[in-house]
Design an enzyme around this catalytic site. Sequence first.
Site, mmCIF file in Angstrom:
data_model
loop_
_atom_site.group_PDB
_atom_site.id
_atom_site.type_symbol
_atom_site.label_atom_id
_atom_site.label_comp_id
_atom_site.label_asym_id
_atom_site.label_seq_id
_atom_site.Cartn_x
_atom_site.Cartn_y
_atom_site.Cartn_z
ATOM 1 N N THR A 400 0.837 -1.202 0.000
ATOM 2 C CA THR A 400 0.000 0.000 0.000
ATOM 3 C C THR A 400 0.869 1.249 0.000
ATOM 4 O O THR A 400 2.035 1.213 0.386
ATOM 5 C CB THR A 400 -0.923 -0.008 1.249
ATOM 6 O OG1 THR A 400 -1.614 -1.257 1.300
ATOM 7 C CG2 THR A 400 -1.942 1.104 1.225
ATOM 8 N N THR A 418 -3.628 0.762 -3.002
ATOM 9 C CA THR A 418 -3.048 -0.532 -2.648
ATOM 10 C C THR A 418 -3.168 -1.550 -3.768
ATOM 11 O O THR A 418 -4.031 -1.430 -4.646
ATOM 12 C CB THR A 418 -3.752 -1.088 -1.386
ATOM 13 O OG1 THR A 418 -3.096 -2.277 -0.949
ATOM 14 C CG2 THR A 418 -5.212 -1.395 -1.658
ATOM 15 N N GLU A 420 -2.682 -4.704 -2.214
ATOM 16 C CA GLU A 420 -2.805 -5.636 -1.094
ATOM 17 C C GLU A 420 -1.431 -6.087 -0.606
ATOM 18 O O GLU A 420 -0.742 -5.318 0.039
ATOM 19 C CB GLU A 420 -3.710 -6.816 -1.444
ATOM 20 C CG GLU A 420 -3.769 -7.956 -0.439
ATOM 21 C CD GLU A 420 -4.077 -7.541 0.998
ATOM 22 O OE1 GLU A 420 -3.957 -8.399 1.879
ATOM 23 O OE2 GLU A 420 -4.428 -6.380 1.256
ATOM 24 N N GLU A 437 -6.406 -8.420 -3.816
ATOM 25 C CA GLU A 437 -7.249 -7.781 -2.812
ATOM 26 C C GLU A 437 -8.297 -8.697 -2.209
ATOM 27 O O GLU A 437 -8.744 -8.477 -1.077
ATOM 28 C CB GLU A 437 -7.949 -6.562 -3.433
ATOM 29 C CG GLU A 437 -8.245 -5.467 -2.453
ATOM 30 C CD GLU A 437 -6.958 -4.923 -1.856
ATOM 31 O OE1 GLU A 437 -6.801 -5.024 -0.632
ATOM 32 O OE2 GLU A 437 -6.126 -4.410 -2.603
#
Length: 586
Positions: A400, A418, A420, A437
């Site tokens: 991120t 982001t 992840e 994600e």
Amino acid sequence: MHLKSVLISITSIAASGCAAIAPITSEPPAKADWRLEGRAMVAAADQRAVDAALEVLRAGGHAVDAAIAAHAILGLVEPQSSGLGGGAFMLVYERETDEILVYDGRETAPASASPDMFLVDGAPMGFVDAWQSGKSVGVPGAVAMYKAAHDAHGQSNWSDLFGAAITLAEDGFVVTPRLATMLSNPRLRGVSRLDDNPATAAYFYPNGEPLAVGDIRDNPDYAATLSSLASEGPDAFYQGVLPGLIAIAAQEAPNGGGLTQSDIADYTPIVRNAVCGDYETYKICSAPPPSSGSVAQPLIMGLYERLTDGLDRENEDAFLAAFVDAQRLAYADRDHYVADADFVSVPIQDLVDPIYMDARAQQRFAPDAPSAPGDPGAVLRDEPIVDMWGRDATEPGAGTTHLSIVDFDGNAVSMTATVEAPFGSSRWAGGFLLNNELTDFSKIPEINGKPVANAPAPGKRPRSSMSPTLVFDETGELYMVTGSPGGNSIIAYVAKSLVGVLDWEMSAQDAIDLPNIIARGDTVNVEIAEANGQAAADTLKSMGYAVREREGENSGLHVIIARADGFEGGADKRREGVAVEILRDD
């Protein structure tokens, strides 16, 4: 030093499925000339991104324009953290109208998603298997979010926002120590498929060796993608050839997912009202669910106020323990209740109700006791709600970035983006990495016969810890912009910056430099590499807490403070960011 009393009341949130919260209906006061008009500042994770944003501002652009230009470069030079293949929350303050809006570009699950998508023979997939799989890839939302925010606030031509990033991708960028270190990290290489997938192996490991500090890395595919975005808008991303490449990359990955072109074409960003609350004379605003910082921040601060009530201010150990326990209580509630409020009921108003916080503070866990969620329904209405949901099993990662911007007219952006985990799913399309994600969902969808609030579902957005935050002073003027990367620890990092600046009256940089202390679950992570960190760890261990000493934490705070005589900025030394102020006439 300690937090002062806090009582945060939610003022508005636009998300279905939440308890109703009445918005402020009175007209905002007329705005006088802003005290810092003619000054602007950008704080972000890379000098090149900051420079691009400043050039947009010099040319008359809005803070939103600058954020798009900066993030287009961040996706190139720090691909381990964010990019076009991921998502973001952009918190925007429009000074002229006094609007505070959140542009939700969080990734969504494909139509094929199901609550048990991360189960194999009834058992949850291991994190690495899920992370490095096609199942983990959600529909990217960053580009659609860019356009929604630009349509509402932009002052620059859309096509002009990508030029700096295109040039850098065509000519090549200098590889920085952070990127090189991550690529050569044996732990990452031992679990990631980044050096196995042909496209990413060729890009990040030319000739079989990781990119090194000082290498020049061009990315013609990324330049082509940005050029198409500049000329065609988001249709270049969500229609045509590129979504097919994204879908194929996800489908052909190990444990391939069901992401399709139709899923990508159907993506829609959401505009939400910010969640705001009071801290002394300040108003603090952040992003609502599926972001969870907006719930966790008032809980941490409100509980801390109650746990320190009546304590001798000289008893620093007691204040430290109170802060740890406030986090443990708040994280337990956040983990249990917060999810995509368009799919499940999130009791935001109940969780920050003063009566509930009074009761919750009395449930303070013993240092060696496991954390557990509270029940605001039982406290407030004698109607228990805790068993609506099973206990959560979510394992968020830390790929991120965050940027903070204020333009010459006092408009501001706090944006956290982001992919992840580091380098996302390790899948590649169009010159950028795809997110993982969907591992932000709980892999266990049902526990003891109860659904988990953050379980996967078609079109659902996984819960996020991202907490882009704006602070306003007693006159209603912008005072502070803050936010951080760092997985589920983001909540603690951002709270630390607020405490340091607003309560302890520290500079932006001094507040950022404080050691990080994160108390989620039954273990307290203490950053001992920073000043006073080891003393804090030793104190907590002597009290009976399970302490994990960490040499460093993954924070990346970028903070701007509007002082009376100019902007003061800070950038987290744990990463590579900078904060730069300019004058309109520079």
